[in-house]
Each structure stands twice: as structure tokens, then as C-alpha cells.
Design a protein around this motif. Structure first.
Motif, PDB file in Angstrom:
ATOM      1  N   GLN A  28      40.742  34.058  50.485  1.00 57.36           N
ATOM      2  CA  GLN A  28      41.247  35.421  50.391  1.00 57.36           C
ATOM      3  C   GLN A  28      41.284  35.821  48.919  1.00 57.36           C
ATOM      4  OE1 GLN A  28      44.855  35.898  52.556  1.00 57.36           O
ATOM      5  NE2 GLN A  28      44.459  38.043  52.919  1.00 57.36           N
ATOM      6  N   VAL A  29      40.892  37.048  48.614  1.00 59.42           N
ATOM      7  CA  VAL A  29      40.806  37.526  47.240  1.00 59.42           C
ATOM      8  C   VAL A  29      42.089  38.258  46.879  1.00 59.42           C
ATOM      9  CG1 VAL A  29      39.530  39.032  45.674  1.00 59.42           C
ATOM     10  CG2 VAL A  29      38.303  37.707  47.382  1.00 59.42           C
ATOM     11  N   VAL A  30      42.635  37.944  45.695  1.00 62.79           N
ATOM     12  CA  VAL A  30      43.818  38.640  45.197  1.00 62.79           C
ATOM     13  C   VAL A  30      43.398  39.559  44.056  1.00 62.79           C
ATOM     14  CG1 VAL A  30      45.475  36.898  45.916  1.00 62.79           C
ATOM     15  CG2 VAL A  30      44.437  36.713  43.687  1.00 62.79           C
ATOM     16  N   VAL A  31      44.085  40.686  43.943  1.00 67.14           N
ATOM     17  CA  VAL A  31      43.765  41.705  42.941  1.00 67.14           C
ATOM     18  C   VAL A  31      44.997  41.994  42.095  1.00 67.14           C
ATOM     19  CG1 VAL A  31      41.984  42.761  44.382  1.00 67.14           C
ATOM     20  CG2 VAL A  31      44.309  43.609  44.502  1.00 67.14           C
ATOM     21  N   ASP A  32      44.784  42.651  40.940  1.00 66.58           N
ATOM     22  CA  ASP A  32      45.919  43.062  40.125  1.00 66.58           C
ATOM     23  C   ASP A  32      46.393  44.441  40.571  1.00 66.58           C
ATOM     24  OD1 ASP A  32      43.965  44.726  39.124  1.00 66.58           O
ATOM     25  OD2 ASP A  32      44.112  44.028  37.055  1.00 66.58           O
ATOM     26  N   ASN A  33      47.351  45.020  39.846  1.00 70.26           N
ATOM     27  CA  ASN A  33      47.930  46.289  40.293  1.00 70.26           C
ATOM     28  C   ASN A  33      46.953  47.452  40.221  1.00 70.26           C
ATOM     29  OD1 ASN A  33      47.835  46.423  37.549  1.00 70.26           O
ATOM     30  ND2 ASN A  33      49.984  46.956  37.268  1.00 70.26           N
ATOM     31  N   SER A  34      45.856  47.326  39.472  1.00 74.21           N
ATOM     32  CA  SER A  34      44.864  48.403  39.422  1.00 74.21           C
ATOM     33  C   SER A  34      43.715  48.181  40.407  1.00 74.21           C
ATOM     34  CB  SER A  34      44.324  48.548  38.008  1.00 74.21           C
ATOM     35  OG  SER A  34      43.689  47.365  37.601  1.00 74.21           O
ATOM     36  N   GLY A  35      43.750  47.087  41.167  1.00 73.43           N
ATOM     37  CA  GLY A  35      42.730  46.847  42.189  1.00 73.43           C
ATOM     38  C   GLY A  35      41.566  45.993  41.737  1.00 73.43           C
ATOM     39  N   VAL A  36      41.613  45.462  40.521  1.00 70.86           N
ATOM     40  CA  VAL A  36      40.537  44.611  40.007  1.00 70.86           C
ATOM     41  C   VAL A  36      40.708  43.205  40.571  1.00 70.86           C
ATOM     42  CG1 VAL A  36      39.521  43.618  37.916  1.00 70.86           C
ATOM     43  CG2 VAL A  36      40.383  45.956  37.899  1.00 70.86           C
ATOM     44  N   LYS A  37      39.616  42.619  41.075  1.00 68.84           N
ATOM     45  CA  LYS A  37      39.672  41.274  41.642  1.00 68.84           C
ATOM     46  C   LYS A  37      40.025  40.268  40.561  1.00 68.84           C
ATOM     47  CE  LYS A  37      36.269  42.188  45.202  1.00 68.84           C
ATOM     48  NZ  LYS A  37      34.934  41.851  45.730  1.00 68.84           N
TER      49      LYS A  37
END
Length: 89
Positions: A28-37
Motif C-alpha cells: 500500500q502506498v502512503v502519501v504526504d499531506n499534499s498527495g505526493v507519494k
């Protein structure tokens, strides 16, 4: 987006260690608060009560993410890969 944890540190193996607040699945991919992987979860470690994830970084400047919250994007049917590609016989 749903918050799942915080990036703790970069391990000597090159993986990112994430303290989780919610269980995740492998790959599963996690992203930061701006949506960048940020990273892709490779395995879950630690106790069930307080799980951690070992993840492969997906960005070159992962050191900037240390101490920041990470999120997952809810998977919609459009985002799921199609089962059959190509011509069916």
C-alpha cells in the motif's frame, strides 16, 4: 485522505520506518499531506497494539519527510487495476 501514521526515521537498509495509528496492507502506498507519494509498505513489524511499517521510499528527498504525518488515499474502483488486459479469446 486518511491519516495512518508518522515517519520516524530512515533505516540503515534504506527503508523508511513509519509508526502507524491504523493497520495497513503490504504494497500500500502512503502519501504526504499534499498527495505526493512517499513510500510503499513492504512489511508490518512490531506488536499488534503499536504497529510499525517498513517501507520502500518512493522519493529522493525522504529525509525531508522525517517527523511528518503520512496518509493513504481511499482506493476507488477507478484506481484499481483492471483484471484482464489485452484480447480475450
Amino acid at each position: 485522505m486518511q491519516e495512518v501514521g508518522e515517519v520516524l526515521h530512515l533505516a540503515s537498509s534504506g527503508r523508511v520506518i513509519i509508526r502507524l495509528t491504523k493497520q495497513l496492507r503490504d504494497n500500500q502506498v502512503v502519501v504526504d499531506n499534499s498527495g505526493v507519494k512517499v513510500a510503499k509498505v513492504s512489511e508490518m513489524i512490531g506488536p499488534v497494539d503499536a504497529p510499525y511499517a517498513s517501507a520502500v521510499p518512493l522519493t529522493n528527498n525522504i529525509k525531508k519527510q522525517i517527523g511528518k504525518k503520512v496518509f493513504i488515499v481511499e482506493e476507488t474502483p477507478v484506481m484499481r487495476p483492471k483484471r484482464f488486459k489485452g484480447r480475450r479469446r
